[in-house]
Design an enzyme around this catalytic site. Structure first.
Site, PDB file in Angstrom:
ATOM      1  N   SER A   4      23.506 -27.891  -1.225  1.00  0.00           N
ATOM      2  CA  SER A   4      23.424 -29.337  -1.386  1.00  0.00           C
ATOM      3  C   SER A   4      23.088 -29.717  -2.828  1.00  0.00           C
ATOM      4  O   SER A   4      23.276 -30.863  -3.218  1.00  0.00           O
ATOM      5  CB  SER A   4      22.335 -29.888  -0.467  1.00  0.00           C
ATOM      6  OG  SER A   4      21.096 -29.286  -0.789  1.00  0.00           O
TER       7      SER A   4
ATOM      8  N   CYS B 114      22.764 -22.447   1.554  1.00  0.00           N
ATOM      9  CA  CYS B 114      21.974 -23.584   2.020  1.00  0.00           C
ATOM     10  C   CYS B 114      21.690 -23.333   3.497  1.00  0.00           C
ATOM     11  O   CYS B 114      22.621 -23.096   4.285  1.00  0.00           O
ATOM     12  CB  CYS B 114      22.793 -24.858   1.844  1.00  0.00           C
ATOM     13  SG  CYS B 114      22.036 -26.319   2.589  1.00  0.00           S
TER      14      CYS B 114
ATOM     15  N   GLU C 224      12.684 -30.891  -6.261  1.00  0.00           N
ATOM     16  CA  GLU C 224      13.618 -31.782  -6.965  1.00  0.00           C
ATOM     17  C   GLU C 224      12.899 -32.583  -8.048  1.00  0.00           C
ATOM     18  O   GLU C 224      13.380 -32.687  -9.168  1.00  0.00           O
ATOM     19  CB  GLU C 224      14.305 -32.732  -5.971  1.00  0.00           C
ATOM     20  CG  GLU C 224      15.311 -32.046  -5.066  1.00  0.00           C
ATOM     21  CD  GLU C 224      16.618 -31.695  -5.781  1.00  0.00           C
ATOM     22  OE1 GLU C 224      17.050 -32.473  -6.641  1.00  0.00           O
ATOM     23  OE2 GLU C 224      17.191 -30.633  -5.469  1.00  0.00           O
TER      24      GLU C 224
ATOM     25  N   CYS D 239      14.638 -22.322   3.280  1.00  0.00           N
ATOM     26  CA  CYS D 239      15.335 -23.353   2.505  1.00  0.00           C
ATOM     27  C   CYS D 239      15.486 -22.761   1.114  1.00  0.00           C
ATOM     28  O   CYS D 239      14.516 -22.205   0.570  1.00  0.00           O
ATOM     29  CB  CYS D 239      14.504 -24.636   2.459  1.00  0.00           C
ATOM     30  SG  CYS D 239      15.160 -25.859   1.312  1.00  0.00           S
TER      31      CYS D 239
ATOM     32  N   HIS E 277      15.577 -24.019  -1.664  1.00  0.00           N
ATOM     33  CA  HIS E 277      14.727 -24.640  -2.690  1.00  0.00           C
ATOM     34  C   HIS E 277      13.346 -23.954  -2.762  1.00  0.00           C
ATOM     35  O   HIS E 277      12.678 -24.008  -3.789  1.00  0.00           O
ATOM     36  CB  HIS E 277      14.476 -26.109  -2.374  1.00  0.00           C
ATOM     37  CG  HIS E 277      15.575 -27.036  -2.774  1.00  0.00           C
ATOM     38  ND1 HIS E 277      16.813 -27.012  -2.196  1.00  0.00           N
ATOM     39  CD2 HIS E 277      15.611 -28.035  -3.698  1.00  0.00           C
ATOM     40  CE1 HIS E 277      17.565 -27.961  -2.743  1.00  0.00           C
ATOM     41  NE2 HIS E 277      16.864 -28.595  -3.655  1.00  0.00           N
TER      42      HIS E 277
HETATM   43  N1  DGL Z   1      18.776 -26.068  -0.074  1.00  0.00           N
HETATM   44  C1  DGL Z   1      18.813 -26.705   1.235  1.00  0.00           C
HETATM   45  C2  DGL Z   1      18.563 -25.673   2.333  1.00  0.00           C
HETATM   46  O1  DGL Z   1      18.510 -24.472   2.066  1.00  0.00           O
HETATM   47  C3  DGL Z   1      17.742 -27.757   1.406  1.00  0.00           C
HETATM   48  C4  DGL Z   1      17.805 -28.956   0.591  1.00  0.00           C
HETATM   49  C5  DGL Z   1      18.390 -30.143   1.301  1.00  0.00           C
HETATM   50  O2  DGL Z   1      17.730 -30.737   2.173  1.00  0.00           O
HETATM   51  O3  DGL Z   1      19.509 -30.455   0.963  1.00  0.00           O
HETATM   52  O4  DGL Z   1      18.425 -26.049   3.483  1.00  0.00           O
END
Ligand code: DGL
Length: 308
Positions: free
Chosen positions: A11, A73, A152, A201, A203
């Site tokens: 994303s 993701c 972010e 996730c 992130h």
């Molecule tokens: N990088 C996304 C994941 O691994 C999370 C970020 C989002 O909510 O877009 O789920």
């Protein structure tokens, strides 16, 4: 041998943690990374919507062409991995199964925690993936959506801040309020006696030092990035689709958001210069999805099992 690039998408910027690991594990491979920053975050969105994004970006990558697609993701994987594997001719690898496998191998007491976005946790994808490997494991899952915002916004802070995080130095810059938020999320998991915590996730590896501090050293943190890179290597190896050792390596980037901002922030995550990011307008992306795929999506929306 196959000199085509590997397509990787997320994303936004979080999937660069996976792309970086693939670059380390497979230094002779070229990569095309697509960050859908215009529509980030995916986490709070309906899974049907995320599934459509997965097909759109998959079609864009397949058109390049690429030899393998990585959905870097967790939300995208939970929503659309099975569908993407059916729709595209190239192999599609997600991040949930590799992360679940690494967690099962790491846990000795068979009590595993998972944190992720609302979409990932509510899909139950991790619980299913863990139980496929060891049905005796107990999984404790909690959605921690605010962690995505912390990353972010942290990426947008002044120079030095993120590098401090990444260096895992003792004086990492994290707002004190982060620790209270993290304790609120993670204390119930600690109390349930987990010995392993999946960062579900892409992130979250950027917050691992702070998360480790909150859960304590006795809990092993699992990021699916390394395990995913291993799976990519195995898949290419099995098909004899590795790039030759002397092939010219290219790493290209595309985003639906602001190309300059992507280059600036992405360079901080990857710790390498990013030049010439391509901007892909959302309309151009949507136009690539084949009509049959859109029909499949409609079936998925009305009949969930059609896309499992
Ligand atoms: N990088 C996304 C994941 O691994 C999370 C970020 C989002 O909510 O877009 O789920």
């Amino acid at each position: 041998m196959n000199a085509l690039p590997i397509g990787v998408f997320d994303s936004g910027l979080g999937g660069l943690t996976v792309a970086g690991e693939i670059m380390r594990a497979l230094p002779h491979e070229s990569i095309v990374y697509f960050g859908d920053t215009a529509r980030c975050p995916y986490g709070p969105r309906d899974l049907d919507e995320v599934r459509r994004y997965v097909l759109e970006i998959g079609a864009w990558l397949a058109d390049r062409p690429v030899k393998l697609i990585v959905i870097a993701c967790n939300t995208g994987t939970a929503a659309g991995l099975a569908l993407a594997q059916r729709e595209f001719d190239v192999p599609v690898v997600g991040v949930v199964e590799p992360g679940a496998r690494a967690a099962v191998y790491s846990s000795t007491n068979r009590r595993i925690g998972v944190i992720g976005t609302v979409g990932t946790i509510e899909s139950g994808a991790y619980s299913r993936a863990v139980r496929m490997i060891d049905a005796g494991v107990t999984v404790f899952s909690i959605a921690t959506p605010k962690f995505v915002d912390v990353v972010e916004s942290g990426l947008r802070m002044g120079p030095g801040t993120l590098e401090d995080w990444l260096a895992e130095s003792s004086d990492v810059f994290i707002r004190p309020s982060f620790f209270q938020m993290a304790r609120d999320y993670l204390d119930p998991l600690k109390r349930s006696g987990i010995d392993t915590l999946v960062l579900g996730c892409t992130h979250f590896p950027l917050l691992s030092a702070a998360i480790q501090q909150v859960v304590g050293q006795q809990v092993t943190l699992i990021s699916s990035a390394e395990e995913t890179a291993r799976e990519v290597a195995e898949t290419l190896g099995r098909r004899e689709h590795m790039a030759a050792q002397d092939s010219e390596v290219r790493v290209d980037f595309a985003t639906t958001g602001d190309a300059d901002e992507f280059a600036r922030l992405g360079a901080r995550v990857l710790r390498r210069r990013i030049d010439g990011v391509e901007h892909v307008p959302l309309e151009a992306l949507a136009a690539l999805t084949p009509a049959e795929s859109l029909e499949t999506l409609e079936r998925c929306a009305s009949e969930e099992a059609a896309c499992d």
